[in-house]
Scaffold this motif. Structure first.
Motif, mmCIF file in Angstrom:
data_model
loop_
_atom_site.group_PDB
_atom_site.id
_atom_site.type_symbol
_atom_site.label_atom_id
_atom_site.label_comp_id
_atom_site.label_asym_id
_atom_site.label_seq_id
_atom_site.Cartn_x
_atom_site.Cartn_y
_atom_site.Cartn_z
ATOM 1 N N SER A 83 0.804 -1.220 0.000
ATOM 2 C CA SER A 83 0.000 0.000 0.000
ATOM 3 C C SER A 83 0.842 1.278 0.000
ATOM 4 O O SER A 83 0.305 2.356 -0.179
ATOM 5 N N TRP A 84 2.144 1.178 0.194
ATOM 6 C CA TRP A 84 2.985 2.375 0.303
ATOM 7 C C TRP A 84 3.229 2.982 -1.073
ATOM 8 O O TRP A 84 3.557 2.293 -2.036
ATOM 9 N N THR A 85 3.059 4.296 -1.159
ATOM 10 C CA THR A 85 3.392 5.027 -2.374
ATOM 11 C C THR A 85 4.401 6.107 -2.017
ATOM 12 O O THR A 85 4.310 6.733 -0.960
ATOM 13 N N SER A 86 5.325 6.335 -2.904
ATOM 14 C CA SER A 86 6.399 7.287 -2.663
ATOM 15 C C SER A 86 5.895 8.712 -2.816
ATOM 16 O O SER A 86 5.458 9.099 -3.884
ATOM 17 N N PRO A 87 5.955 9.521 -1.738
ATOM 18 C CA PRO A 87 5.557 10.918 -1.873
ATOM 19 C C PRO A 87 6.650 11.717 -2.574
ATOM 20 O O PRO A 87 7.788 11.758 -2.117
#
Length: 129
Positions: A83-87
């Motif tokens: 679920s992690w997306t790179s900001p």
């Protein structure tokens, strides 16, 4: 003969109230604002002397027993990585407790890479002189 009185000069407004308001706002924002999200209190980061400084950021913390947490809440690595997306294209920052065995850290980083996170940075605290 009547002599006209000169018009009274308007008094200059004091800047003291403005300075007081600005000072109080400064104090309020220093007390109320947070510069960085708090890190996990159970994790003591490893120290490094020559690492370049970086701005604070959100960090995936791994405690001494190997349990990961994100923003203070326990997480499982596989669902977190999915679920992690790179900001803004930033790498995932990982902070590991200094007493965490190296094998456990390597396994956690391998699990994150296997889940598709390629850009990972290990976070340390700067050691004193």
């Amino acid at each position: 003969m009547k002599i006209a009185r000169p018009a009274p000069r308007p008094q200059r407004e004091s800047t003291i109230p403005l300075i007081n308001v600005v000072f109080l706002m400064l104090i309020f924002f220093l007390v109320a604002g947070t510069l960085a999200p708090p890190t996990d209190r159970d994790v003591t980061l490893a120290a490094s002397r020559d690492a370049a400084g970086a701005r604070p950021s959100e960090t995936l913390m791994i405690a001494a027993d190997g349990s990961p947490s994100w923003r203070g809440a326990p997480v499982a690595l596989a669902p977190f990585a999915a679920s992690w997306t790179s900001p803004d294209g930033e790498p995932l920052r990982v902070g590991a407790d200094r007493t965490l065995p190296a094998r456990a850290l390597i396994d956690a980083l391998a699990a994150l890479r296997a889940a598709g996170i390629e850009d990972i940075v290990l976070v340390t605290e700067q050691a004193g002189p």
